[in-house]
Every structure is written in structure tokens, then in C-alpha cells.
Design a protein around this motif. Structure first.
Motif, PDB file in Angstrom:
ATOM      1  N   ILE A   1       0.863  -1.180   0.000  1.00  0.00           N
ATOM      2  CA  ILE A   1       0.000   0.000   0.000  1.00  0.00           C
ATOM      3  C   ILE A   1       0.897   1.226   0.000  1.00  0.00           C
ATOM      4  O   ILE A   1       1.713   1.414   0.896  1.00  0.00           O
ATOM      5  N   ASP A   2       0.751   2.008  -1.033  1.00  0.00           N
ATOM      6  CA  ASP A   2       1.558   3.211  -1.236  1.00  0.00           C
ATOM      7  C   ASP A   2       0.781   4.413  -0.710  1.00  0.00           C
ATOM      8  O   ASP A   2      -0.223   4.808  -1.287  1.00  0.00           O
ATOM      9  N   THR A   3       1.253   4.964   0.398  1.00  0.00           N
ATOM     10  CA  THR A   3       0.590   6.134   0.998  1.00  0.00           C
ATOM     11  C   THR A   3       1.569   7.293   1.122  1.00  0.00           C
ATOM     12  O   THR A   3       1.488   8.091   2.050  1.00  0.00           O
ATOM     13  N   ARG A   4       2.487   7.389   0.171  1.00  0.00           N
ATOM     14  CA  ARG A   4       3.461   8.480   0.212  1.00  0.00           C
ATOM     15  C   ARG A   4       2.760   9.829   0.082  1.00  0.00           C
ATOM     16  O   ARG A   4       1.762   9.948  -0.635  1.00  0.00           O
ATOM     17  N   PRO A   5       3.303  10.850   0.765  1.00  0.00           N
ATOM     18  CA  PRO A   5       2.711  12.187   0.685  1.00  0.00           C
ATOM     19  C   PRO A   5       2.740  12.731  -0.748  1.00  0.00           C
ATOM     20  O   PRO A   5       3.624  12.385  -1.536  1.00  0.00           O
ATOM     21  N   ASN A   6       1.776  13.555  -1.050  1.00  0.00           N
ATOM     22  CA  ASN A   6       1.669  14.235  -2.347  1.00  0.00           C
ATOM     23  C   ASN A   6       1.480  13.279  -3.522  1.00  0.00           C
ATOM     24  O   ASN A   6       1.847  13.598  -4.650  1.00  0.00           O
ATOM     25  N   ARG A   7       0.940  12.121  -3.256  1.00  0.00           N
ATOM     26  CA  ARG A   7       0.625  11.148  -4.304  1.00  0.00           C
ATOM     27  C   ARG A   7      -0.726  10.526  -3.984  1.00  0.00           C
ATOM     28  O   ARG A   7      -1.141  10.489  -2.832  1.00  0.00           O
ATOM     29  N   ASP A   8      -1.373  10.022  -5.018  1.00  0.00           N
ATOM     30  CA  ASP A   8      -2.609   9.277  -4.786  1.00  0.00           C
ATOM     31  C   ASP A   8      -2.265   7.989  -4.041  1.00  0.00           C
ATOM     32  O   ASP A   8      -1.318   7.296  -4.406  1.00  0.00           O
ATOM     33  N   HIS A   9      -3.044   7.674  -3.016  1.00  0.00           N
ATOM     34  CA  HIS A   9      -2.819   6.426  -2.290  1.00  0.00           C
ATOM     35  C   HIS A   9      -3.323   5.275  -3.155  1.00  0.00           C
ATOM     36  O   HIS A   9      -4.352   5.397  -3.820  1.00  0.00           O
ATOM     37  N   LYS A  10      -2.580   4.163  -3.119  1.00  0.00           N
ATOM     38  CA  LYS A  10      -2.935   3.067  -3.992  1.00  0.00           C
ATOM     39  C   LYS A  10      -2.475   1.729  -3.436  1.00  0.00           C
ATOM     40  O   LYS A  10      -1.568   1.653  -2.615  1.00  0.00           O
ATOM     41  N   VAL A  11      -3.138   0.676  -3.924  1.00  0.00           N
ATOM     42  CA  VAL A  11      -2.730  -0.696  -3.681  1.00  0.00           C
ATOM     43  C   VAL A  11      -2.033  -1.147  -4.954  1.00  0.00           C
ATOM     44  O   VAL A  11      -2.588  -1.015  -6.049  1.00  0.00           O
ATOM     45  N   VAL A  12      -0.823  -1.651  -4.814  1.00  0.00           N
ATOM     46  CA  VAL A  12      -0.095  -2.210  -5.953  1.00  0.00           C
ATOM     47  C   VAL A  12       0.080  -3.687  -5.645  1.00  0.00           C
ATOM     48  O   VAL A  12       0.518  -4.046  -4.542  1.00  0.00           O
ATOM     49  N   HIS A  13      -0.305  -4.543  -6.597  1.00  0.00           N
ATOM     50  CA  HIS A  13      -0.145  -5.973  -6.345  1.00  0.00           C
ATOM     51  C   HIS A  13       0.238  -6.723  -7.606  1.00  0.00           C
ATOM     52  O   HIS A  13       0.052  -6.230  -8.716  1.00  0.00           O
ATOM     53  N   ARG A  14       0.803  -7.892  -7.386  1.00  0.00           N
ATOM     54  CA  ARG A  14       1.164  -8.778  -8.494  1.00  0.00           C
ATOM     55  C   ARG A  14       0.073  -9.849  -8.550  1.00  0.00           C
ATOM     56  O   ARG A  14      -0.181 -10.536  -7.577  1.00  0.00           O
ATOM     57  N   SER A  15      -0.546  -9.967  -9.704  1.00  0.00           N
ATOM     58  CA  SER A  15      -1.690 -10.869  -9.864  1.00  0.00           C
ATOM     59  C   SER A  15      -1.247 -12.324 -10.018  1.00  0.00           C
ATOM     60  O   SER A  15      -0.057 -12.624 -10.138  1.00  0.00           O
ATOM     61  N   THR A  16      -2.233 -13.210 -10.068  1.00  0.00           N
ATOM     62  CA  THR A  16      -1.940 -14.624 -10.288  1.00  0.00           C
ATOM     63  C   THR A  16      -1.342 -14.866 -11.672  1.00  0.00           C
ATOM     64  O   THR A  16      -0.658 -15.850 -11.888  1.00  0.00           O
ATOM     65  N   SER A  17      -1.599 -13.934 -12.602  1.00  0.00           N
ATOM     66  CA  SER A  17      -1.023 -14.051 -13.948  1.00  0.00           C
ATOM     67  C   SER A  17       0.298 -13.280 -14.053  1.00  0.00           C
ATOM     68  O   SER A  17       0.812 -13.078 -15.141  1.00  0.00           O
TER      69      SER A  17
END
Length: 102
Positions: A29-45
Motif C-alpha cells: 500500500i503506497d501512501t506516500r505524501p503528495n501522491r494518490d494512495h494506492k494498492v499495488v499488487h502482483r496478480s496470479t497471472s
């Protein structure tokens, strides 16, 4: 949910995410300041996917807000309101993904 690669994402940031998420079903989970918060994940594919975390505030007079993510692939947690990002992360873990601290 959006597939990220060097063509549609900052290449340095993409390389960082690739290093931090070397295996399928890992997320951060990317919650760095001055950026949109987001979930980054690697999928099953083995794709690198990004899902933006959205905030919901029931009214302008209530300072408390909740967070949620959208995407059909998130199944039972799609559009579900969570009290905070930690609760969202826990729900993602319950879906079988392994969290990497960022």
C-alpha cells in the motif's frame, strides 16, 4: 484496476514495485505524501496491477472518512467501506495476498 508497466507508469517507480513484489499475490500500500494512495499488487497471472484507494466522507460536517477500493476482481471487498487503510490491508490479506511493507 489498471495494469502498470514501463510504458504507462514512471519507470523508476515501476522498477521499485517489481523489486518489492517479486512473487505472485504480493501487495503493498503506497501512501506516500503528495501522491494518490494506492494498492499495488502482483496478480496470479504475474501482472503488476494498481488500484487507487478512494476516500468516502458521509458529509462535509463530519471529519471522519472511510476508505475503499473498486474493481470487480476484488470480489467481496469491492466498494466496501473500511475505517482506515490498515483495515483495508487486513481485508486484502484475508483474500490470500501477502503484504509487503512499503
Amino acid at each position: 484496476m489498471k495494469v502498470i508497466n514501463k510504458d504507462n507508469f514512471d519507470s523508476d517507480e515501476f522498477d521499485l514495485f517489481v523489486r518489492l513484489l517479486p512473487e505472485k499475490l504480493m501487495f503493498l500500500i503506497d501512501t506516500r505524501p503528495n501522491r494518490d494512495h494506492k494498492v499495488v499488487h502482483r496478480s496470479t497471472s504475474d501482472e503488476m496491477l494498481i488500484t487507487f484507494i478512494k476516500a468516502y466522507r458521509p458529509s462535509q460536517w463530519k471529519p471522519d472518512s472511510k476508505v475503499f477500493i473498486e474493481g470487480e476482481k476484488w470480489g467481496s471487498i469491492n466498494k466496501v467501506l473500511f475505517d482506515d487503510i490498515d483495515a483495508l490491508a487486513y481485508a486484502i490479506q484475508k483474500r490470500g495476498l501477502k503484504q509487503v511493507k512499503f
